[in-house]
Design a protein around this motif. Sequence first.
Motif, PDB file in Angstrom:
ATOM      1  N   CYS A  36      -1.955   0.341  11.866  1.00 38.23           N
ATOM      2  CA  CYS A  36      -1.983  -0.753  10.656  1.00 38.23           C
ATOM      3  C   CYS A  36      -1.551  -1.946  10.994  1.00 38.23           C
ATOM      4  O   CYS A  36      -0.380  -2.289  11.236  1.00 38.23           O
ATOM      5  CB  CYS A  36      -2.136   0.152   9.619  1.00 38.23           C
ATOM      6  SG  CYS A  36      -3.098  -1.279   8.076  1.00 38.23           S
ATOM      7  N   CYS A  90       0.715  -1.125   0.398  1.00 32.19           N
ATOM      8  CA  CYS A  90      -0.335  -0.113   0.139  1.00 32.19           C
ATOM      9  C   CYS A  90       0.636   1.566  -0.137  1.00 32.19           C
ATOM     10  O   CYS A  90       2.507   1.264   0.261  1.00 32.19           O
ATOM     11  CB  CYS A  90      -1.273  -0.086   0.868  1.00 32.19           C
ATOM     12  SG  CYS A  90       0.069  -0.089   3.111  1.00 32.19           S
ATOM     13  N   LYS A  96      -1.223  -4.249   7.460  1.00 32.54           N
ATOM     14  CA  LYS A  96      -0.579  -4.378   6.244  1.00 32.54           C
ATOM     15  C   LYS A  96       0.569  -4.888   5.867  1.00 32.54           C
ATOM     16  O   LYS A  96       0.674  -5.822   7.142  1.00 32.54           O
ATOM     17  CB  LYS A  96       0.260  -3.234   6.521  1.00 32.54           C
ATOM     18  CG  LYS A  96       1.631  -3.144   7.857  1.00 32.54           C
ATOM     19  CD  LYS A  96       1.278  -1.430   7.853  1.00 32.54           C
ATOM     20  CE  LYS A  96       2.818  -1.667   9.220  1.00 32.54           C
ATOM     21  NZ  LYS A  96       2.675  -0.739  10.547  1.00 32.54           N
ATOM     22  N   TYR A 119       0.769   3.623   2.465  1.00 31.57           N
ATOM     23  CA  TYR A 119       1.402   4.335   3.296  1.00 31.57           C
ATOM     24  C   TYR A 119       2.531   3.948   4.600  1.00 31.57           C
ATOM     25  O   TYR A 119       2.791   4.401   5.423  1.00 31.57           O
ATOM     26  CB  TYR A 119       0.384   6.028   4.090  1.00 31.57           C
ATOM     27  CG  TYR A 119      -0.277   6.554   3.379  1.00 31.57           C
ATOM     28  CD1 TYR A 119      -0.158   6.524   1.966  1.00 31.57           C
ATOM     29  CD2 TYR A 119      -1.990   5.889   3.547  1.00 31.57           C
ATOM     30  CE1 TYR A 119      -0.991   7.918   1.148  1.00 31.57           C
ATOM     31  CE2 TYR A 119      -3.004   6.642   2.703  1.00 31.57           C
ATOM     32  CZ  TYR A 119      -2.118   7.360   0.795  1.00 31.57           C
ATOM     33  OH  TYR A 119      -3.213   8.181   0.367  1.00 31.57           O
ATOM     34  N   ASN A 120       1.600   2.532   4.803  1.00 30.72           N
ATOM     35  CA  ASN A 120       2.692   1.734   6.209  1.00 30.72           C
ATOM     36  C   ASN A 120       2.199   2.674   6.581  1.00 30.72           C
ATOM     37  O   ASN A 120       3.275   1.885   7.907  1.00 30.72           O
ATOM     38  CB  ASN A 120       3.543   1.140   5.216  1.00 30.72           C
ATOM     39  CG  ASN A 120       3.916   0.154   4.415  1.00 30.72           C
ATOM     40  OD1 ASN A 120       3.071  -0.800   4.424  1.00 30.72           O
ATOM     41  ND2 ASN A 120       4.480  -0.195   2.932  1.00 30.72           N
ATOM     42  N   CYS A 121       1.023   2.546   7.269  1.00 25.03           N
ATOM     43  CA  CYS A 121       0.365   3.881   8.538  1.00 25.03           C
ATOM     44  C   CYS A 121       1.073   2.564   9.807  1.00 25.03           C
ATOM     45  O   CYS A 121       1.008   1.681   9.343  1.00 25.03           O
ATOM     46  CB  CYS A 121      -0.653   4.058   8.892  1.00 25.03           C
ATOM     47  SG  CYS A 121      -1.697   3.882   6.753  1.00 25.03           S
TER      48      CYS A 121
HETATM   49  S1  SF4 Z   1      -4.141   1.659   7.016  1.00 22.32           S
HETATM   50 FE1  SF4 Z   1      -2.881   0.184   6.216  1.00 22.32          FE
HETATM   51  S2  SF4 Z   1      -3.716  -0.644   4.771  1.00 22.32           S
HETATM   52 FE2  SF4 Z   1      -4.545   1.628   4.601  1.00 22.32          FE
HETATM   53  S3  SF4 Z   1      -2.854   2.674   3.768  1.00 22.32           S
HETATM   54 FE3  SF4 Z   1      -2.343   2.049   6.272  1.00 22.32          FE
HETATM   55  S4  SF4 Z   1      -1.098   0.601   6.668  1.00 22.32           S
HETATM   56 FE4  SF4 Z   1      -1.748   0.301   4.659  1.00 22.32          FE
END
Ligand code: SF4
Length: 460
Positions: free
Chosen positions: A236, A229, A239, A231-233
Motif C-alpha cells: 500500500c 489502519c 498507508k 493491517y499496514n499492508c
Molecule cells: S490497503 Fe493500505 S490503508 Fe488499507 S489496510 Fe492495507 S495499508 Fe491500510
Amino acid sequence: MNEVCSICAFLYCLNAKSPLSSLLTEHSYLYRMESYQFDNLSITLNKEGSREFSKVSYPIRYGRFAEIKTPDCIFQFNLNGEIKFIQGRGQSWPHPAEWLKRTVANDWIYFSIGSSYSSVYGFIGEYYLPCLSYPSNSIIGGNPFEDNAVRSAIKSWQQLLTKIKVLTSGFIPQSLKNFLSLVTESNTRTLTLRSHNLHDLIGGQLTVLPPDTRHVDYDVIPVIVADGCLYNCEFCRVKSGQDFAPRTKKNIIGQIKKLKEFYARDLRNYNAIFLGQLDALCAGSELLEFAAINAYEIFEFERSNLRDAHLFLFGSPDSLINSEDALFESLNSLPFSTYINIGLESADPATLAVLKKPITVEMVGEAFSRMLDINRRYEKIEVTANFIFGDNLPQNHISSFVELTRNRLDSFYSKGAIYISPLINGETKDVETKREMLRKFNEVKTLSRLPTFIYLIQRL
Ligand code: SF4
C-alpha cells in the motif's frame, strides 16, 4: 445589506437598464448577481451554479462563485475569493470543454474529456477524467501539465492579480472592492499556507480520498475520526504506517469548529464530509454518529447552497464484518447519503500473500456478502469495494475476482460499485503495459455484475 444598497445607488451594475425601483427590490437579498466590465475584464459576482451534483458532458459549476473573464481565460473563484477553476478560451487551449480545478489542498487538477466522453465514462463512471499534477496510479490520460497553454493559464492567474490590484484602488462599488480585495489577498503564497493550515488543523495529511467522492466532484470537508489502519499492508502506497487509533470526541469537535472558520464564507458551497482516515468504520457507531451529527449541525448543511448531504468513509474487511447492524441503522438514520469504501484487494490467497495483506480469502468473501446485504437493506448507505489490478499478479487473481463479482450474483446490481486500483507508478509504466491493463479491465468490467470502474487515487 448596506453594500447591496450602495450598488443600487451607483447603478454600476450592467443590469442597470432596469428601473431603479426594480433594482432596489432585486438587491433586497444578499446574493444578487452583479456584472461589471473594465476594458477586457468581465467580472461577475454571485454567479449561481447547479445546486445538485450531476454527471454531465459539459463544464458544470456548483453552488455560488465569482467569475473574471479575460480574452484568454475564464477564472472562477470561491466565496473566499480563492481561485478554483481556470478554463482557457483561446485556440491553443487543449479542448474548449476542459478546465483546471484547484483543490483546497492547493493541487491543480486538469479535467479532460480523454479520447471521448464515452470511453472516460466507461473507465471511471464520470464524463471527465481528473488528470493530476502529482504522481498517482492513473493508467489513462496523458499529462496536460506539459501543455504550454495549461502551464501559462496557471501563471496567467497570478498576472491577473496585478490588474485587479489596480482596479481596487479606483472608484468602484463596495461589494466589488470587497471581492477583489479577497482575490488579491488569496495570492499563491497565501494559498500554499492555507493548504498547510488545513492539514495542521485536522492533524494529518490526506493521502487518499475514497473513490466514491467522485459523486460530489471530490469537494469534501475532511474530519479525521481515527488515524492509521489495521493491517499496514506492504503493497500500500497510501498507508501512514501507524496502528489504528481513534481520535477523542474533544479532538473531533475541535477540528469541526476550526474547519468552520477555515472554510469561512465558502462553507455554504459544501454539503459533504469525508470521515478520515483509512478505516473510520473501525471507530464504531458512537464516534461516527458523533462526528457526522456535529459536522452537519456546525457546518449548517441545512443552509448549504447545495441540496442533500453526503458522508464518505473507508472501512476494512474486519471492521465491516465486525460492525453490528446497529451501526448501519444509525448511519442510515443520519441526514446524509453514506458511502463506505472497503479495501478487499483480492479473493485469491496467492495474491493476498504477494500483497502482504494479512487477511484470508474467507474474510474477503464474508465482507463481500456483507456489502451486498447492507446495500440491499439500507436505502441511504452504499458500500463499495476496491480490488487491485496489476500485470504481475498471480494467475488466479482475475478468475477469483470474476467468481465473486459475477458468479455470486444472479443479475446486475446498480448499487455497490467495484473500484479497480491499478498497481502502477504513473511515471514509470510504459504505454504498452497501460494499454494491456485497460484491455484486461474492460474484460472484467464486462463480466462483473456490479458497476466496475478504475480507482484513481487522489489526495487532499
Ligand atoms: S490497503 Fe493500505 S490503508 Fe488499507 S489496510 Fe492495507 S495499508 Fe491500510
